[in-house]
Motif scaffolding. Structure first.
Motif, mmCIF file in Angstrom:
data_model
loop_
_atom_site.group_PDB
_atom_site.id
_atom_site.type_symbol
_atom_site.label_atom_id
_atom_site.label_comp_id
_atom_site.label_asym_id
_atom_site.label_seq_id
_atom_site.Cartn_x
_atom_site.Cartn_y
_atom_site.Cartn_z
ATOM 1 N N ARG A 48 0.647 -1.668 0.039
ATOM 2 C CA ARG A 48 0.125 -0.777 0.116
ATOM 3 C C ARG A 48 1.168 0.884 -0.129
ATOM 4 O O ARG A 48 0.212 2.235 -0.704
ATOM 5 N N PRO A 49 1.983 1.669 0.526
ATOM 6 C CA PRO A 49 2.703 2.122 0.810
ATOM 7 C C PRO A 49 3.606 3.201 -0.648
ATOM 8 O O PRO A 49 3.559 3.884 -1.562
ATOM 9 N N ARG A 50 3.411 2.056 -1.526
ATOM 10 C CA ARG A 50 3.935 2.104 -3.216
ATOM 11 C C ARG A 50 3.214 3.200 -3.827
ATOM 12 O O ARG A 50 2.818 4.018 -4.741
ATOM 13 N N THR A 51 1.194 3.200 -3.097
ATOM 14 C CA THR A 51 -0.118 4.029 -4.068
ATOM 15 C C THR A 51 -0.287 5.124 -2.578
ATOM 16 O O THR A 51 -0.783 6.081 -3.267
ATOM 17 N N THR A 52 0.049 4.426 -1.822
ATOM 18 C CA THR A 52 -0.896 6.084 -1.314
ATOM 19 C C THR A 52 0.314 6.816 -0.531
ATOM 20 O O THR A 52 -0.184 8.159 0.352
ATOM 21 N N GLY A 53 1.458 6.448 0.135
ATOM 22 C CA GLY A 53 2.040 7.294 0.943
ATOM 23 C C GLY A 53 2.287 7.005 1.836
ATOM 24 O O GLY A 53 3.725 8.255 2.857
ATOM 25 N N GLU A 54 1.645 5.859 2.505
ATOM 26 C CA GLU A 54 1.844 5.859 3.989
ATOM 27 C C GLU A 54 2.149 5.186 4.150
ATOM 28 O O GLU A 54 2.986 3.926 3.985
ATOM 29 N N THR A 55 2.542 5.459 5.539
ATOM 30 C CA THR A 55 3.259 3.772 6.732
ATOM 31 C C THR A 55 2.456 2.863 7.238
ATOM 32 O O THR A 55 1.364 3.173 7.858
ATOM 33 N N VAL A 56 2.677 1.338 7.107
ATOM 34 C CA VAL A 56 1.216 0.147 7.077
ATOM 35 C C VAL A 56 2.321 -0.064 8.679
ATOM 36 O O VAL A 56 3.572 -0.869 7.531
ATOM 37 N N TYR A 67 5.409 -6.607 10.635
ATOM 38 C CA TYR A 67 6.047 -6.008 9.915
ATOM 39 C C TYR A 67 5.677 -4.130 10.073
ATOM 40 O O TYR A 67 4.319 -3.984 10.295
ATOM 41 N N VAL A 68 6.572 -3.705 9.558
ATOM 42 C CA VAL A 68 6.184 -2.109 8.989
ATOM 43 C C VAL A 68 7.021 -1.680 7.646
ATOM 44 O O VAL A 68 7.711 -2.231 7.266
ATOM 45 N N SER A 69 5.967 -1.484 6.333
ATOM 46 C CA SER A 69 5.626 -1.154 5.265
ATOM 47 C C SER A 69 5.373 0.853 4.584
ATOM 48 O O SER A 69 4.886 1.234 5.458
ATOM 49 N N SER A 70 6.796 1.167 5.013
ATOM 50 C CA SER A 70 6.654 2.046 4.347
ATOM 51 C C SER A 70 7.377 2.738 2.959
ATOM 52 O O SER A 70 7.871 1.549 2.700
ATOM 53 N N PRO A 71 7.138 4.018 2.443
ATOM 54 C CA PRO A 71 7.142 4.322 1.178
ATOM 55 C C PRO A 71 8.635 4.916 1.300
ATOM 56 O O PRO A 71 9.236 5.167 1.947
ATOM 57 N N MET A 72 9.122 4.406 -0.571
ATOM 58 C CA MET A 72 10.735 4.488 -0.276
ATOM 59 C C MET A 72 10.756 5.109 -1.870
ATOM 60 O O MET A 72 10.244 4.924 -2.746
ATOM 61 N N PRO A 125 14.171 6.107 -8.314
ATOM 62 C CA PRO A 125 14.724 6.510 -9.403
ATOM 63 C C PRO A 125 13.117 6.373 -11.212
ATOM 64 O O PRO A 125 12.805 7.077 -11.033
ATOM 65 N N ASP A 126 12.561 5.721 -10.364
ATOM 66 C CA ASP A 126 11.322 5.062 -11.545
ATOM 67 C C ASP A 126 10.098 5.353 -10.694
ATOM 68 O O ASP A 126 8.811 5.060 -11.490
ATOM 69 N N GLY A 127 9.578 5.468 -9.560
ATOM 70 C CA GLY A 127 8.247 5.655 -8.997
ATOM 71 C C GLY A 127 8.808 5.615 -6.926
ATOM 72 O O GLY A 127 9.563 4.677 -6.740
ATOM 73 N N ARG A 128 7.485 6.007 -7.010
ATOM 74 C CA ARG A 128 7.059 4.897 -5.120
ATOM 75 C C ARG A 128 8.028 3.545 -4.552
ATOM 76 O O ARG A 128 7.197 2.516 -5.695
ATOM 77 N N GLY A 129 8.593 3.269 -3.463
ATOM 78 C CA GLY A 129 8.343 1.708 -3.552
ATOM 79 C C GLY A 129 8.273 1.405 -2.658
ATOM 80 O O GLY A 129 7.860 2.752 -1.888
ATOM 81 N N ALA A 130 8.730 0.418 -1.519
ATOM 82 C CA ALA A 130 8.168 0.328 -0.348
ATOM 83 C C ALA A 130 9.733 -0.360 0.140
ATOM 84 O O ALA A 130 9.928 -1.155 -0.335
ATOM 85 N N VAL A 131 9.913 -0.263 1.367
ATOM 86 C CA VAL A 131 10.082 -0.446 2.470
ATOM 87 C C VAL A 131 9.872 -1.495 3.401
ATOM 88 O O VAL A 131 9.770 -0.893 4.084
ATOM 89 N N VAL A 132 10.174 -3.050 3.556
ATOM 90 C CA VAL A 132 9.624 -3.661 4.478
ATOM 91 C C VAL A 132 10.327 -4.613 5.494
ATOM 92 O O VAL A 132 11.284 -4.700 4.730
ATOM 93 N N VAL A 133 9.956 -3.984 7.012
ATOM 94 C CA VAL A 133 11.362 -3.734 8.029
ATOM 95 C C VAL A 133 10.139 -5.365 8.703
ATOM 96 O O VAL A 133 9.108 -4.774 9.196
ATOM 97 N N PHE A 134 10.329 -6.126 8.939
ATOM 98 C CA PHE A 134 9.853 -7.496 9.764
ATOM 99 C C PHE A 134 10.331 -8.621 10.374
ATOM 100 O O PHE A 134 11.666 -8.484 10.545
ATOM 101 N N ARG A 135 10.245 -9.155 11.200
ATOM 102 C CA ARG A 135 10.520 -10.101 12.004
ATOM 103 C C ARG A 135 9.349 -11.438 11.840
ATOM 104 O O ARG A 135 8.287 -11.430 12.331
ATOM 105 N N ASP A 136 9.984 -12.078 12.470
ATOM 106 C CA ASP A 136 9.767 -14.407 12.247
ATOM 107 C C ASP A 136 8.985 -13.963 13.635
ATOM 108 O O ASP A 136 9.324 -13.582 15.162
ATOM 109 N N VAL A 137 7.178 -13.942 14.226
ATOM 110 C CA VAL A 137 6.813 -13.850 15.235
ATOM 111 C C VAL A 137 6.471 -15.354 16.059
ATOM 112 O O VAL A 137 5.816 -15.433 16.369
#
Length: 326
Positions: free
Chosen positions: A74-82, A101-106, A109-121
């Protein structure tokens, strides 16, 4: 050995899994921790693949997970952090792994992507389940004490009162003493049987004295269908033996009452450092822990011992770690 750039070295050293998705939805970076959580050996297996179809294409129940509903992207299209406390990613072998996980917009060069930081729970979920199981066991123990109190009051206690009345009648009226004493003897025998039944329902004495194999022989001696036992005679810790006995007892009760079976197979065996308990039958199947407290109680009993209970088709299978042996 080649020195890594600072940013790459930092990513490689992180305990959390890190995963970049580019503007096209493809994986552009994955750190070693992410490879471990997702079950991959080499980042080249993930780089350039479609993120959603690779690790997030289905819900845990197997139903499809539409890409346009995926919170990870979702951050790729909305720019929000999830932020998601519990979700399920798909590992390389097709199994599901629970993650937060936390997924944040990034910006890329080709547009907005996302960086996802996650962990096994997985460990957190297991600890929470054990905690919930313990709470349910405490509640079940309270209910069991109340049941025992009712059974004692309505059963053995009432028979002992009748016995005492009969003895008093015999003492006061010698002419009718034989009949009164005969009634007293019958009440005494029934009270003894009531107490034996009550004790067996809580924890059979034979289980403590002689182990699972003998206890299950007694349990199934008068079964309404044929029951074949293949049970180790090895002795184990009391909690493990109790778990094995009551797993079989509850599973057979369901078979007798609901399965329409004519035959059941009971297996209790040591498999290395675990004890495996299986009950199979030739009935209609369909047992479901969610529909009754009996199987759910067994799940709790085994969970507290760090074991597990599986119910599938016409089989109930419990596994209990032996924690170092008998």
């Amino acid at each position: 050995m080649t020195d890594l750039p600072l940013a790459e070295a930092l990513m490689a050293s992180l305990a959390d899994a890190v995963y970049f998705v580019d503007a096209a939805g493809e994986v552009s970076f994955v750190n070693p921790a992410a490879l471990t959580v997702l079950g991959y050996d080499d980042e080249l297996e993930l780089l350039g693949v479609d993120s959603h179809s690779t690790i997030h294409s289905h819900h845990r129940d197997g139903s499809p997970f539409p890409a346009d509903e995926c919170p990870l992207l979702r951050p790729r299209t909305t720019g929000e952090t999830v932020r998601v406390e519990l979700d399920w990613f798909i590992r390389r072998d097709g199994s599901f792994v629970p993650v937060s996980y936390v997924s944040s917009p990034m910006a890329t060069p080709d547009g907005r992507g996302a960086v996802v930081v996650f962990r096994d729970v997985s460990e957190r979920l297991a600890a929470e389940e054990v905690s919930l199981s313990r709470a349910r066991i405490i509640q079940a123990a309270d209910e069991e004490r109340r049941r025992i109190g009712r059974d004692l009051h309505d059963g053995a206690q009432q028979r002992l009162v009748s016995l005492l009345i009969s003895v008093e009648q015999a003492r006061r009226d010698p002419a009718h003493a034989p009949d009164a004493l005969a009634r007293a003897a019958a009440e005494a025998r029934q009270a003894i049987q009531d107490l034996r039944d009550l004790v067996n329902g809580v924890h059979p004495l034979v289980l403590t004295d002689r182990g699972v194999a003998v206890a299950l022989e007694e349990l199934t001696a008068s079964a309404p269908i044929a029951v074949h036992l293949d049970v180790t005679e090895e002795r184990f810790a009391p909690a493990v033996e109790a778990a094995a006995y009551f797993t079989v007892a509850e599973a057979l009760t369901n078979v007798f009452k609901h399965a329409g079976a004519t035959h059941a197979e009971v297996t209790v065996r040591r498999d290395g450092d675990t004890l495996t308990i299986e009950v199979d039958d030739d009935g209609r199947g369909g047992a479901d822990p969610a529909k009754g407290s009996g199987l759910r109680g067994l799940q709790d009993r085994l969970a507290v011992l760090h074991g597990s209970l599986e119910v599938a088709d016409r089989r109930v299978r419990g596994v209990v770690p032996l924690a170092g042996g008998a």
